[in-house]
Design a protein around this motif. Structure first.
Motif, PDB file in Angstrom:
ATOM      1  N   GLY A  71       2.023   5.943  -1.338  1.00  0.00           N
ATOM      2  CA  GLY A  71       2.854   6.680  -0.424  1.00  0.00           C
ATOM      3  C   GLY A  71       2.621   7.095   0.981  1.00  0.00           C
ATOM      4  O   GLY A  71       3.052   7.753   1.693  1.00  0.00           O
ATOM      5  N   ASN A  72       1.682   6.016   1.409  1.00  0.00           N
ATOM      6  CA  ASN A  72       1.182   6.197   2.881  1.00  0.00           C
ATOM      7  C   ASN A  72       1.465   4.832   3.613  1.00  0.00           C
ATOM      8  O   ASN A  72       0.965   3.907   3.095  1.00  0.00           O
ATOM      9  N   LEU A  73       2.291   4.962   4.611  1.00  0.00           N
ATOM     10  CA  LEU A  73       2.790   3.751   5.189  1.00  0.00           C
ATOM     11  C   LEU A  73       1.882   3.666   6.663  1.00  0.00           C
ATOM     12  O   LEU A  73       2.122   4.712   7.553  1.00  0.00           O
ATOM     13  N   ILE A  74       1.116   2.777   6.868  1.00  0.00           N
ATOM     14  CA  ILE A  74       0.033   2.963   7.859  1.00  0.00           C
ATOM     15  C   ILE A  74       0.343   1.266   8.552  1.00  0.00           C
ATOM     16  O   ILE A  74       0.021   0.242   7.608  1.00  0.00           O
ATOM     17  N   ASP A  75       0.581   1.456   9.817  1.00  0.00           N
ATOM     18  CA  ASP A  75       0.665  -0.213  10.324  1.00  0.00           C
ATOM     19  C   ASP A  75      -0.498  -0.289  11.318  1.00  0.00           C
ATOM     20  O   ASP A  75      -0.976   0.385  12.241  1.00  0.00           O
ATOM     21  N   PRO A  76      -1.404  -1.019  10.654  1.00  0.00           N
ATOM     22  CA  PRO A  76      -2.862  -1.013  11.143  1.00  0.00           C
ATOM     23  C   PRO A  76      -3.052  -1.911  12.385  1.00  0.00           C
ATOM     24  O   PRO A  76      -4.095  -2.292  13.037  1.00  0.00           O
ATOM     25  N   ILE A  87       0.699  -1.259  -0.083  1.00  0.00           N
ATOM     26  CA  ILE A  87       0.137  -0.143   0.049  1.00  0.00           C
ATOM     27  C   ILE A  87       0.860   1.159  -0.011  1.00  0.00           C
ATOM     28  O   ILE A  87       0.794   2.192  -0.652  1.00  0.00           O
ATOM     29  N   PHE A  88       1.847   1.320   0.815  1.00  0.00           N
ATOM     30  CA  PHE A  88       2.858   2.360   1.017  1.00  0.00           C
ATOM     31  C   PHE A  88       3.520   2.711  -0.637  1.00  0.00           C
ATOM     32  O   PHE A  88       3.496   3.780  -1.000  1.00  0.00           O
ATOM     33  N   TYR A  89       3.909   1.377  -1.406  1.00  0.00           N
ATOM     34  CA  TYR A  89       4.271   1.681  -2.638  1.00  0.00           C
ATOM     35  C   TYR A  89       3.417   2.138  -3.672  1.00  0.00           C
ATOM     36  O   TYR A  89       3.847   2.951  -4.424  1.00  0.00           O
ATOM     37  N   LEU A  90       2.220   1.847  -3.427  1.00  0.00           N
ATOM     38  CA  LEU A  90       1.166   2.324  -4.269  1.00  0.00           C
ATOM     39  C   LEU A  90       0.652   3.850  -4.140  1.00  0.00           C
ATOM     40  O   LEU A  90       0.113   4.423  -4.929  1.00  0.00           O
ATOM     41  N   ASN A 126      -8.822   2.611   9.260  1.00  0.00           N
ATOM     42  CA  ASN A 126      -9.686   2.779  10.698  1.00  0.00           C
ATOM     43  C   ASN A 126      -9.482   4.166  11.106  1.00  0.00           C
ATOM     44  O   ASN A 126      -8.472   4.658  10.730  1.00  0.00           O
ATOM     45  N   GLU A 127     -10.543   4.927  11.793  1.00  0.00           N
ATOM     46  CA  GLU A 127     -10.267   6.470  12.132  1.00  0.00           C
ATOM     47  C   GLU A 127      -9.197   6.375  13.214  1.00  0.00           C
ATOM     48  O   GLU A 127      -8.785   7.651  13.257  1.00  0.00           O
ATOM     49  N   LEU A 128      -8.839   5.525  13.610  1.00  0.00           N
ATOM     50  CA  LEU A 128      -7.669   5.510  14.686  1.00  0.00           C
ATOM     51  C   LEU A 128      -6.367   6.052  13.978  1.00  0.00           C
ATOM     52  O   LEU A 128      -5.571   6.186  14.595  1.00  0.00           O
ATOM     53  N   PHE A 129      -6.280   5.996  12.690  1.00  0.00           N
ATOM     54  CA  PHE A 129      -5.196   6.608  11.965  1.00  0.00           C
ATOM     55  C   PHE A 129      -5.596   7.596  11.286  1.00  0.00           C
ATOM     56  O   PHE A 129      -5.686   7.678   9.825  1.00  0.00           O
ATOM     57  N   PRO A 130      -5.423   8.860  11.812  1.00  0.00           N
ATOM     58  CA  PRO A 130      -6.035   9.994  11.148  1.00  0.00           C
ATOM     59  C   PRO A 130      -4.904  10.746  10.453  1.00  0.00           C
ATOM     60  O   PRO A 130      -5.129  12.045  10.361  1.00  0.00           O
TER      61      PRO A 130
END
Length: 359
Positions: A34-39, A29-32, A59-63
């Protein structure tokens, strides 16, 4: 969002008659996007279809600020993320699924759409990621240049009485000094007999005169990984250690020479491994010759005897033969990263492979 990368994935989907897929690997997802999120245990998914639709479910926990020109669909902890994704699923019977999507989410989607067929489609993104674009090549070069500087500095410290763990602490300081944000993997600094364990976990061992020191290190720079191994010696080097070192060095060079378009990954492994076997140390080379690298230290596509994939320009992988002799209390590994170009390769590491004795 990197629309070119997404378009390459969509074209690969079409080539494989796949109309839609769910990507859940945070690094993909980061590759595509540009956003790196650890869910953590929560659902994170990027939906693509062959019409060009792109939707990120998070998830809204990652604002955190998410830069995009695609639709972002938030859900909260009292909502069912899978049911929300289900609303985006098209009529195609086939759904491509990421190999890293947790079973609890996949099983829930299968209950909603029992009539659909689910296939592992990770290879689509993996194949696109394996060919580094111009920007990625630049970042990998810069990441490796930092690794060269760190290696040059850490080698000087192996004879100063530090434990392996203390060398690791010094490495943290050095990566920060030269602009890397973190390790790309847990470093290996292995004195003497510990170097005979290819994946030794650093401990409180201190080096002594005559020891080999295996130094396998990498840093993370702007999201891209470096990786390099050198083996040096403290104070003196025996004839046998010198012999083994030169064998591994030659195997490394032969493997690198085979890393060119049209050859197979297995050809690289064969060139390195056959030389070590010829010299009588084949059973002491106990791992594959290399691995692909980029956003992650180990990406899809290894350099091994069983991987007959054709090498293509833009691929980056390691060439890291080794000989490990527990009965003689030492090991040697030499590793470089190679970037395959149109007519051969570019070695991303410039730190010397000459045998070094550190006083």
């Amino acid at each position: 969002m990197n629309r070119d990368r997404i378009n390459r994935v969509i074209e690969k989907m079409k080539e494989n008659s796949l109309g839609q897929m769910i990507i859940s690997d945070p690094y993909a997802i980061f590759y595509l996007t540009g956003n790196l999120i650890d869910p953590g245990e929560r659902l994170l998914a990027f939906y693509l279809n062959d019409k060009g639709s792109a939707k990120l479910f998070v998830n809204e926990l990652f604002p955190q600020e998410i830069s995009s020109d695609f639709e972002i669909i938030y859900y909260n902890d009292i909502e069912d993320g899978v049911k929300i994704i289900a609303k985006a699923i098209g009529n195609d019977r086939l759904i491509g699924i990421d190999k890293k999507w947790p079973a609890m989410f996949l099983l829930s989607l299968q209950e909603i759409f029992p009539e659909k067929k689910y296939v592992n489609a990770s290879f689509i993104v993996d194949q696109v990621r394996s060919i580094k674009d111009k920007e990625e090549r630049r970042l990998m070069r810069e990441s490796s240049q930092i690794n060269d500087k760190v290696m040059a500095d850490i080698v000087k410290l192996v004879s100063k009485g530090y434990t392996e763990i203390e060398l690791g602490e010094k490495l943290k300081e050095l990566y920060k000094k030269y602009g890397a944000s973190d390790f790309s993997f847990s470093p290996i600094t292995a004195y003497g007999k510990n170097g005979a364990d290819p994946h030794h976990v650093t401990d409180k061992t201190k080096g002594k005169r005559g020891d080999s020191v295996v130094i396998d290190i990498g840093g993370l720079y702007k999201g891209y990984c470096s990786d390099m191994t050198r083996t040096v010696f403290i104070g003196e080097v025996s004839d046998k250690k010198r012999e083994v070192y030169e064998i591994v060095k030659e195997a490394n060079l032969r493997g690198i020479a085979a890393a060119k378009p049209g050859n197979r990954m297995s050809d690289v492994d064969k060139q390195a491994r056959s030389y070590i076997e010829e010299k009588g140390y084949g059973k002491y080379f106990t791992h594959r010759t290399g691995h692909s690298i980029g956003i992650e230290a180990h990406e899809a596509g290894d350099v091994s005897a069983v991987n007959d994939d054709i090498i293509r320009p833009g691929q980056i992988f390691s060439v890291e033969p080794g000989i490990y002799l527990p009965d003689d209390d030492f090991g040697v590994r030499i590793e470089d990263l190679v970037l395959v170009n149109e007519d051969g390769n570019e070695v991303l590491n410039s730190y010397t492979k000459d045998l070094l004795v550190i006083e």
